[in-house]
Design an enzyme around this catalytic site. Sequence first.
Site, mmCIF file in Angstrom:
data_model
loop_
_atom_site.group_PDB
_atom_site.id
_atom_site.type_symbol
_atom_site.label_atom_id
_atom_site.label_comp_id
_atom_site.label_asym_id
_atom_site.label_seq_id
_atom_site.Cartn_x
_atom_site.Cartn_y
_atom_site.Cartn_z
ATOM 1 N N LYS A 1 0.882 -1.048 0.201
ATOM 2 C CA LYS A 1 0.049 0.095 0.043
ATOM 3 C C LYS A 1 0.908 1.298 0.023
ATOM 4 C CE LYS A 1 -3.575 -2.663 0.127
ATOM 5 N NZ LYS A 1 -3.042 -3.784 0.477
ATOM 6 N N TYR B 1 -12.793 -14.399 3.259
ATOM 7 C CA TYR B 1 -11.488 -13.441 3.653
ATOM 8 C C TYR B 1 -10.890 -13.516 4.952
ATOM 9 C CZ TYR B 1 -9.251 -9.045 4.678
ATOM 10 O OH TYR B 1 -8.190 -8.168 4.865
ATOM 11 N N TYR C 1 -3.185 -12.602 2.902
ATOM 12 C CA TYR C 1 -3.065 -12.474 1.619
ATOM 13 C C TYR C 1 -2.031 -13.209 1.051
ATOM 14 C CZ TYR C 1 -5.675 -8.170 2.510
ATOM 15 O OH TYR C 1 -6.789 -7.254 2.992
HETATM 16 C C1 LIG Z 1 -4.078 -4.978 0.342
HETATM 17 C C2 LIG Z 1 -3.095 -6.145 0.389
HETATM 18 C C3 LIG Z 1 -2.916 -7.072 -1.000
HETATM 19 C C4 LIG Z 1 -4.096 -6.722 -1.979
HETATM 20 O O1 LIG Z 1 -3.873 -5.639 -2.656
HETATM 21 P P1 LIG Z 1 -4.998 -5.117 -3.431
HETATM 22 O O2 LIG Z 1 -4.686 -3.816 -4.219
HETATM 23 O O3 LIG Z 1 -6.027 -4.703 -2.378
HETATM 24 O O4 LIG Z 1 -5.628 -6.024 -4.345
HETATM 25 C C5 LIG Z 1 -2.331 -8.124 -0.926
HETATM 26 N N1 LIG Z 1 -1.394 -8.339 0.064
HETATM 27 C C6 LIG Z 1 -1.325 -7.453 1.234
HETATM 28 C C7 LIG Z 1 -0.335 -7.990 2.307
HETATM 29 C C8 LIG Z 1 -2.196 -6.578 1.358
HETATM 30 O O5 LIG Z 1 -2.013 -5.835 2.481
#
Ligand SMILES: *Cc1c(COP(=O)(O)O)cnc(C)c1O
Length: 322
Positions: A48, A255, A281
């Site tokens: 991010k 999720y 994730y």
């Molecule tokens: C937010 C996030 C993702 C996914 O990215 P998006 O742009 O929301 O699809 C993947 N891995 C981690 C660790 C994240 O924090």
Amino acid sequence: MLDELPRANLGFFPTPVTPLPRLSAALGGPALFLKRDDQTGLALGGNKVRKLEMFLGDALAQGCDTLVTGGAAQSNHCRQTAAAAAHAGLACHLVLGGAAPQTPDGNLLLDGLLGAEVHWAGDQRKGEPIPALLDELRRAGRKPYAIPYGGSNPLGACGFVHAARELRAQEEALGERFTHVVVATSSGGTQAGLVIGDDRPGRVVGVCIDKELVGGAPFPDHVRALAEETATLAGLAPPRPEACVFWADYAGGGYGQVGALERDAIETLARTEGVLLDPVYTARAFGGLLDRVRSGFFAPSDRVLFWHTGGAPALFAYRGEL
Ligand SMILES: *Cc1c(COP(=O)(O)O)cnc(C)c1O
């Protein structure tokens, strides 16, 4: 146009590209590599930061004094937003799903240390109450800047158009050409930006993390629309129909639900390479990649890059399940 969009400096770039020699040998499949966006540098890193460089640039250009965003209680995006705000001397308000726990943990602990004000939103984990909070802040004389769930709008995705260019320059410097770029996709901005910035349609594979519809639409439709809008904002060619590729069969219990796939991925990468994945994730996405390697999806000559998007601070909040 991409290069005319204001961009703040928040991370350490380029992030390293590293090989996974012990894991690749153990699996006997294609050569595996990581793109280390878990090492973007801002308050324990993560993907991010690239989106926040775009948002903070825009917020400062507009004279805003407060960043507002939302997500799950263990949102990495919210933690990185809190850090970006602190770094720029702005206030930060986070709208989080759930209710205040007795003892904050993982990312939530860090949100507090970084000075963010948390608003609890019950079963709304995608920032739904943000518009009401913006009204409240404006009435109190603040100039808030709203960042959508996951930082996924065309402006945030432009951070990943830059990232795709960064990877291309690294490939040129290394004399390397990856056949696949595998990344976790959840709010979609990372994948949309990579797809628009990549010069080989179909090379970027998004491993779906979340099973839910987005604004009533199936997730792939959401990513395609976002990629198109990102291309328009960046002044680049629209995505070809085959550009957005998804592996949708690893979203398991939904999720944030950790199962055998995620646990195996975390232990496998930790024990062969000493690299930590996150439970929500990257463990799911890397688990999907391991499954494809083991089932013979790749040719032995393939060169596969996993885009490590960060998130390891959430490991501590999931300690009972790992
Ligand atoms: C937010 C996030 C993702 C996914 O990215 P998006 O742009 O929301 O699809 C993947 N891995 C981690 C660790 C994240 O924090």
